[in-house]
Write a protein that holds these residues in place. Structure first.
Motif, PDB file in Angstrom:
ATOM      1  N   LYS A  93       0.748  -1.426  -0.119  1.00  0.00           N
ATOM      2  CA  LYS A  93      -0.063   0.030  -0.088  1.00  0.00           C
ATOM      3  C   LYS A  93       0.890   1.213  -0.138  1.00  0.00           C
ATOM      4  O   LYS A  93       0.605   2.073  -0.759  1.00  0.00           O
ATOM      5  CB  LYS A  93      -1.004   0.069   1.295  1.00  0.00           C
ATOM      6  N   GLU A  94       1.860   1.293   0.800  1.00  0.00           N
ATOM      7  CA  GLU A  94       2.669   2.310   0.915  1.00  0.00           C
ATOM      8  C   GLU A  94       3.543   2.699  -0.386  1.00  0.00           C
ATOM      9  O   GLU A  94       3.589   3.811  -0.801  1.00  0.00           O
ATOM     10  CB  GLU A  94       3.828   2.129   1.955  1.00  0.00           C
ATOM     11  N   PHE A  95       4.024   1.534  -0.939  1.00  0.00           N
ATOM     12  CA  PHE A  95       4.741   1.676  -2.094  1.00  0.00           C
ATOM     13  C   PHE A  95       3.878   2.377  -3.276  1.00  0.00           C
ATOM     14  O   PHE A  95       4.034   3.199  -4.003  1.00  0.00           O
ATOM     15  CB  PHE A  95       5.106   0.230  -2.715  1.00  0.00           C
ATOM     16  N   ALA A 155      -3.092  -7.912  -6.934  1.00  0.00           N
ATOM     17  CA  ALA A 155      -3.576  -6.615  -6.059  1.00  0.00           C
ATOM     18  C   ALA A 155      -2.557  -5.539  -6.522  1.00  0.00           C
ATOM     19  O   ALA A 155      -3.052  -4.338  -6.923  1.00  0.00           O
ATOM     20  CB  ALA A 155      -3.230  -6.679  -4.783  1.00  0.00           C
ATOM     21  N   LEU A 156      -1.238  -5.946  -7.009  1.00  0.00           N
ATOM     22  CA  LEU A 156      -0.267  -4.706  -7.351  1.00  0.00           C
ATOM     23  C   LEU A 156      -0.984  -4.432  -8.763  1.00  0.00           C
ATOM     24  O   LEU A 156      -0.939  -3.139  -9.099  1.00  0.00           O
ATOM     25  CB  LEU A 156       1.028  -5.341  -7.401  1.00  0.00           C
ATOM     26  N   GLN A 160      -2.656  -0.588  -9.676  1.00  0.00           N
ATOM     27  CA  GLN A 160      -2.155   0.031 -10.901  1.00  0.00           C
ATOM     28  C   GLN A 160      -3.484   0.590 -11.933  1.00  0.00           C
ATOM     29  O   GLN A 160      -3.391   1.815 -12.385  1.00  0.00           O
ATOM     30  CB  GLN A 160      -1.151  -0.430 -11.687  1.00  0.00           C
ATOM     31  N   ILE A 161      -4.031  -0.221 -12.417  1.00  0.00           N
ATOM     32  CA  ILE A 161      -5.042  -0.247 -13.151  1.00  0.00           C
ATOM     33  C   ILE A 161      -6.178   0.950 -12.507  1.00  0.00           C
ATOM     34  O   ILE A 161      -6.752   1.840 -13.318  1.00  0.00           O
ATOM     35  CB  ILE A 161      -5.852  -1.306 -13.638  1.00  0.00           C
ATOM     36  N   THR A 166      -8.121  -0.288  -3.331  1.00  0.00           N
ATOM     37  CA  THR A 166      -9.100  -1.269  -2.986  1.00  0.00           C
ATOM     38  C   THR A 166      -8.368  -2.503  -3.189  1.00  0.00           C
ATOM     39  O   THR A 166      -8.864  -3.507  -2.375  1.00  0.00           O
ATOM     40  CB  THR A 166     -10.156  -0.742  -3.736  1.00  0.00           C
ATOM     41  N   PRO A 167      -7.934  -2.760  -4.352  1.00  0.00           N
ATOM     42  CA  PRO A 167      -7.511  -4.314  -4.623  1.00  0.00           C
ATOM     43  C   PRO A 167      -6.319  -4.761  -3.605  1.00  0.00           C
ATOM     44  O   PRO A 167      -6.601  -6.169  -3.269  1.00  0.00           O
ATOM     45  CB  PRO A 167      -6.807  -4.184  -5.964  1.00  0.00           C
TER      46      PRO A 167
END
Length: 179
Positions: A93-95, A155-156, A160-161, A166-167
């Motif tokens: 999340k932080e990234f 999720a990553l 991005q998309i 949320t993912p």
């Protein structure tokens, strides 16, 4: 006289390549732009790197090293295998927020590679496999680690998309249930 804090020519090239490859993509970054923005001579660039692919490979190696340092720091925050795994999702999340949802350097690069750029593709596959091994070592369960790795990678790219967390939050909840 050079100061100790001044980056080397090689590092200036890599830092510039990292920024340009990540912001505008590998195919859209030209050698001349890289030379100009790094403030190096063409001969200096070629003294350190034979090809643009060599620069990409060195950049990805550097990013991989930095990534797994962050993963190690995140894992160190947890007191149980479950807490360690969840800490990696929190790090994600932080990234994503820090890079304004630009996504994964490796996922971005792999979709931009020509089919013949197999050495870089192999490196990216090894990086992603290493992420799976992190989960496997934490959980001592290969099958569960594969599921969590899939949730992590999904999720990553999904974040991005979508341009939001949320993912990652959804994947983290699923991991909490799995563990």
């Amino acid at each position: 006289m050079k100061t100790q804090d001044a980056p080397t020519v090689r590092q200036r090239i890599l830092d510039t390549a990292a920024r340009l490859f990540y912001q505008q993509g590998y195919p859209l970054t030209g050698i001349n732009q890289l030379i100009a923005e790094a403030g190096v001579a063409k001969a200096s660039l070629y003294q350190h790197f034979r090809t643009k692919d060599d620069i990409l490979h060195a950049y990805l190696q550097q990013v991989s090293q930095q990534w797994f340092q962050q993963v190690s720091e995140a894992v160190a925050q947890g007191h149980s295998p479950k807490a360690k795994v969840l800490a990696v999702f929190d790090m994600l999340k932080e990234f994503l927020v820090a890079v304004n949802f630009r996504g994964c350097n490796f996922q971005n690069a792999v979709v931009q590679l020509a089919p013949e750029e197999q050495a870089i593709r192999t490196f990216i596959q090894a990086h992603k496999a290493r992420m799976g091994r992190v989960f496997a070592e934490l959980l001592a369960d290969e099958s569960l680690a594969e599921e969590i790795t899939l949730l992590f990678e999904g999720a990553l790219i999904s974040s991005q998309i979508r341009g939001d967390l949320t993912p990652v939050a959804t994947a983290r909840r699923l991991v909490e249930r799995l563990l």
